[in-house]
Design an enzyme around this catalytic site. Structure first.
Site, PDB file in Angstrom:
ATOM      1  N   GLY A 133       0.820  -1.206   0.000  1.00 37.61           N
ATOM      2  CA  GLY A 133       0.000   0.000   0.000  1.00 37.61           C
ATOM      3  C   GLY A 133       0.849   1.250   0.000  1.00 37.61           C
ATOM      4  O   GLY A 133       2.062   1.196   0.200  1.00 37.61           O
ATOM      5  N   PRO A 134       0.226   2.401  -0.220  1.00 39.34           N
ATOM      6  CA  PRO A 134       0.964   3.671  -0.231  1.00 39.34           C
ATOM      7  C   PRO A 134       1.590   3.955   1.132  1.00 39.34           C
ATOM      8  O   PRO A 134       1.187   3.383   2.150  1.00 39.34           O
ATOM      9  CB  PRO A 134      -0.122   4.708  -0.578  1.00 39.34           C
ATOM     10  CG  PRO A 134      -1.249   3.926  -1.154  1.00 39.34           C
ATOM     11  CD  PRO A 134      -1.205   2.588  -0.513  1.00 39.34           C
ATOM     12  N   PRO A 135       2.565   4.855   1.180  1.00 38.67           N
ATOM     13  CA  PRO A 135       3.192   5.191   2.473  1.00 38.67           C
ATOM     14  C   PRO A 135       2.189   5.823   3.428  1.00 38.67           C
ATOM     15  O   PRO A 135       1.331   6.609   3.031  1.00 38.67           O
ATOM     16  CB  PRO A 135       4.289   6.200   2.078  1.00 38.67           C
ATOM     17  CG  PRO A 135       4.530   5.978   0.628  1.00 38.67           C
ATOM     18  CD  PRO A 135       3.229   5.527   0.054  1.00 38.67           C
ATOM     19  N   GLY A 167      -0.602   2.493   7.228  1.00 36.10           N
ATOM     20  CA  GLY A 167      -0.724   1.679   8.438  1.00 36.10           C
ATOM     21  C   GLY A 167      -0.208   0.267   8.320  1.00 36.10           C
ATOM     22  O   GLY A 167      -0.628  -0.602   9.086  1.00 36.10           O
ATOM     23  N   THR A 173       2.975  -0.930   8.858  1.00 37.11           N
ATOM     24  CA  THR A 173       3.794  -1.245  10.035  1.00 37.11           C
ATOM     25  C   THR A 173       2.944  -1.256  11.302  1.00 37.11           C
ATOM     26  O   THR A 173       3.196  -2.046  12.218  1.00 37.11           O
ATOM     27  CB  THR A 173       4.941  -0.226  10.161  1.00 37.11           C
ATOM     28  OG1 THR A 173       5.659  -0.165   8.922  1.00 37.11           O
ATOM     29  CG2 THR A 173       5.906  -0.623  11.266  1.00 37.11           C
ATOM     30  N   GLU A 206      -6.595  33.476  -9.169  1.00 34.94           N
ATOM     31  CA  GLU A 206      -7.327  32.608  -8.242  1.00 34.94           C
ATOM     32  C   GLU A 206      -8.837  32.757  -8.425  1.00 34.94           C
ATOM     33  O   GLU A 206      -9.580  31.779  -8.300  1.00 34.94           O
ATOM     34  CB  GLU A 206      -6.935  32.938  -6.790  1.00 34.94           C
ATOM     35  CG  GLU A 206      -5.467  32.733  -6.470  1.00 34.94           C
ATOM     36  CD  GLU A 206      -4.993  31.317  -6.744  1.00 34.94           C
ATOM     37  OE1 GLU A 206      -5.821  30.381  -6.664  1.00 34.94           O
ATOM     38  OE2 GLU A 206      -3.812  31.129  -7.055  1.00 34.94           O
ATOM     39  N   HIS A 234      -9.885  30.466 -11.243  1.00 34.47           N
ATOM     40  CA  HIS A 234     -10.095  29.080 -10.806  1.00 34.47           C
ATOM     41  C   HIS A 234     -11.458  28.928 -10.149  1.00 34.47           C
ATOM     42  O   HIS A 234     -12.215  27.989 -10.450  1.00 34.47           O
ATOM     43  CB  HIS A 234      -9.004  28.684  -9.793  1.00 34.47           C
ATOM     44  CG  HIS A 234      -7.674  28.398 -10.407  1.00 34.47           C
ATOM     45  ND1 HIS A 234      -7.499  27.465 -11.403  1.00 34.47           N
ATOM     46  CD2 HIS A 234      -6.439  28.920 -10.152  1.00 34.47           C
ATOM     47  CE1 HIS A 234      -6.214  27.426 -11.738  1.00 34.47           C
ATOM     48  NE2 HIS A 234      -5.555  28.308 -10.996  1.00 34.47           N
TER      49      HIS A 234
END
Length: 643
Positions: free
Chosen positions: A233-235, A238, A240, A457, A460
């Site tokens: 999974g991604p860093p 959870g 570890t 801005e 956007h």
């Protein structure tokens, strides 16, 4: 008198350096006492000795082994210039002797000469003694002793000091495993209750733990224990933490180490440590081995090996493959591993029989984020009635580690403002701090630049407000933050699949900043760099990965195995590359022109929004509703009207 039943009495620990120092002092003491002086006696001849003897300058003579004589002069003789060379020792103190030495011939004749000198009063005393050559022997041994001591010191440092197994970390223990053992009797506080969310991963892991606790439940039906489970999974999601929970719940010996612990500068050490690790685990079976960041040793063999020689990492991997599923039996030893680079792992390591299960630990959804917030909010002093649902919705795409960071940052912000409890605004500021960076209110911005930033801005905000599938706006600011001069915060909808019209609306909203500069100033600036980077990645993904381009058709050049990164050529022809570049450019330019068209139709409202932004520096959703009205395709509004 009570009897001491302590099975492990405290032992006095003596530092090895005290022992080394004591031995060195003994050497120095023997060297000094064996020579009786800090200075060797000066060599002379028997004829000169006869002159000293005739003049009455000799106080004592010692004859060793009937071959060598050492001469001690009288204090009066040492004052003469003739004996100036032996009057002082190397420390510039009075030399107590011996002052001269020479080899004798016939010992009987020499003894008669000494007896006659004593009778004549020219010599006070003489002796014939045996002599052991301690000083010469020590002078030979001492350099070797120093070299050996230095070698032992270097080897201890290279082998990690006192780490490792028995033997105090000597060089012979360098091949021992560095795994940290969490015994079942050790107090480990992390349990599955501390792991919020991750229901699927927890269910898989809990089944492994249950098998170790109650194996008969499965073996009675003919089932076999899985040999390994790989957490992918991604860093920060959870992986570890799940392993820590297993260590706390399993009630069996738990060996924990990192993949880099197998890597050493010596050849063969990695494979030796793998053997020692599994040997220890078998002795304590049932047991669990957890290898964090296994990609350090588990990378695919034969890739990027430019040296052409023997690869130590591959030897370590081969030994790991053999231990996990070789001829040897590993009954009741389960291997857990974690990585965020599963694409680079060796296929032999990933097959069933080694890692039977691959457990994907994904980023949490909104419900799981709420549970994670509740775990990390527990130790904080927070205001009453804090809405965790709101916090979970404000943090899309955040991992468990990110949420822990938000909670900690919110507490720091509240303390900075001398608050007694952490409130909702502190969490919002913490999210802004993590996503956008630190505010730089003292940064010098000219009025013209401020106007340009406000228009950018506001562009956007306007385009995203007018498009159905663009993410709804949360707030817009022109206060410099991090490396950006302004920022807009959106609350994206969490989708499992994304359709082309949704991606195009997002690209159009991203190009709204540059389009606003073109509409208002009729010129563009470098302020749209991050926007261009984002929209180019989106367009490239549509064309080359997801197969959403009509010209190229249902073709993808994405390789989930990660093997393309080792190739020096592209997976498509030069002609196709030209088509890809052209289609990407057409996608971006079409959305740019679409944004310009939307802003030209709402030019007055764009200027009005920019003026408010210049005045307040920060505007929210309510300000846009006051100017543009409510969004007709807003889901919340549709729910209100339907009620």
């Amino acid at each position: 008198m009570a009897k001491d039943n302590n099975p492990n009495p405290k032992k006095i620990k003596i530092s090895p350096w005290l022992i080394y120092g004591a031995v060195a002092l003994i050497f120095i003491f023997i060297f000094i006492t064996g020579g009786n002086s800090f200075q060797e006696p000066l060599k002379t001849s028997s004829s000169k000795f006869n002159d000293f003897l005739e003049k009455g300058q000799v106080q004592k003579v010692l004859v060793y082994n009937k071959t060598q004589a050492e001469v001690y002069l009288t204090p009066e003789a040492l004052k003469e210039k003739t004996h100036k060379a032996v009057a002082k020792d190397m420390l510039n103190n009075p030399n107590k002797g011996p002052h001269y030495s020479f080899d004798i011939g016939n010992d009987e004749i020499f003894q008669n000469k000494l007896e006659k000198a004593v009778k004549d009063g020219k010599l006070k005393d003489y002796s014939f003694l045996p002599k052991s050559n301690w000083s010469e022997l020590l002078q030979m041994i001492l350099p070797f002793a120093l070299i050996i001591g230095l070698w032992i010191f270097i080897m201890r440092r290279m082998s990690g000091g006192a780490s490792g197994g028995s033997g105090g970390g000597q060089i012979f223990n360098i091949g021992k495993s560095k795994a940290k053992l969490f015994d079942e009797k050790t107090d480990i506080k992390t349990t599955f209750k501390d792991v919020a969310g991750l229901e699927g991963a927890k269910e898989e892991i809990q089944e492994i733990v249950e098998f170790l606790k109650n194996p008969e439940k499965y073996t009675n039906l003919g089932g076999k224990i899985p040999k390994g489970a790989l957490l992918v999974g991604p860093p920060g999601t959870g992986k570890t933490l799940l392993a820590k929970a297993v260590a706390g719940e399993a009630k069996v010996p738990f060996f924990s180490l990192s993949g880099s612990d197998f890597v050493e500068m010596f050849v063969g050490v990695g494979a030796s440590r793998v053997r020692d690790l599994f040997k220890q685990a078998k002795e304590k079976a049932p047991a669990i081995i957890f290898i964090d960041e296994i990609d350090a040793v588990g990378r695919a063999r034969g890739k990027s090996n430019m040296s052409g020689g023997n690869d130590e990492r591959e030897n370590t991997l081969n030994q790991l493959l053999t231990e996990m599923d070789g001829f040897g039996t590993n009954s009741n030893v389960i291997v857990l591993a974690a990585t965020n680079r599963a694409d680079v792992l060796d296929k032999a390591l990933m097959r069933a029989g080694r890692f039977d299960r691959q457990i994907f630990v994904d980023l949490p959804d909104v419900r799981e984020r709420k549970e994670i917030f509740e775990v990390h909010l527990a130790p904080l002093k927070k205001v009453e009635g804090l809405d965790t649902d709101f916090l979970a919705k404000q943090t899309p795409g955040f991992s468990g580690a990110d949420i822990a960071n938000v909670c900690n940052e919110a507490a720091l912000i509240a303390a900075r403002h001398n608050k007694t409890a952490v409130d909702k605004q502190d969490f919002l500021d913490a999210v802004d701090r993590i996503v956008g960076g630190l505010e730089k209110k003292n940064k010098i911005v000219t009025p013209e630049e401020k106007k340009a930033i406000a228009i950018h801005e506001a562009g956007h905000a306007t385009v995203s407000w007018m498009l159905e599938h663009a993410a709804p706006l949360v707030k817009v600011t022109i206060v410099p933050r991090g490396q950006s001069l302004g920022a807009a915060w959106y609350l994206p909808e969490e989708r499992l699949i994304v359709r082309p019209d949704q991606m195009l609306d997002e690209m159009c909203a991203t190009m709204g900043g540059r389009a606003a500069e073109k509409v208002i100033f009729n010129e563009i600036s470098t302020g749209a760099l991050s926007d261009l980077e984002k929209v180019t990645k989106q367009a490239r993904a549509m064309v080359t990965i997801y197969g959403l381009n009509e010209k190229l058709g249902n073709v993808t050049y994405y390789d989930s195995s990660g093997q393309n990164e080792y190739n020096f050529s592209k997976p498509y022809s030069e002609e196709t590359a030209m088509i890809i570049d052209k289609e990407i450019s057409l996608l971006i330019e079409s959305q740019y022109m679409r944004a310009i068209h939307i802003l030209q139709e709402n030019k007055d409202k764009l200027n009005q929004l920019a003026d408010i932004l210049i005045e307040k520096e920060v505007i929210f959703k309510d300000d846009l509703e006051a100017i543009f009205g409510k969004r007709t395709f807003d889901k919340n509004l549709q729910e209100e009207t339907s009620l």
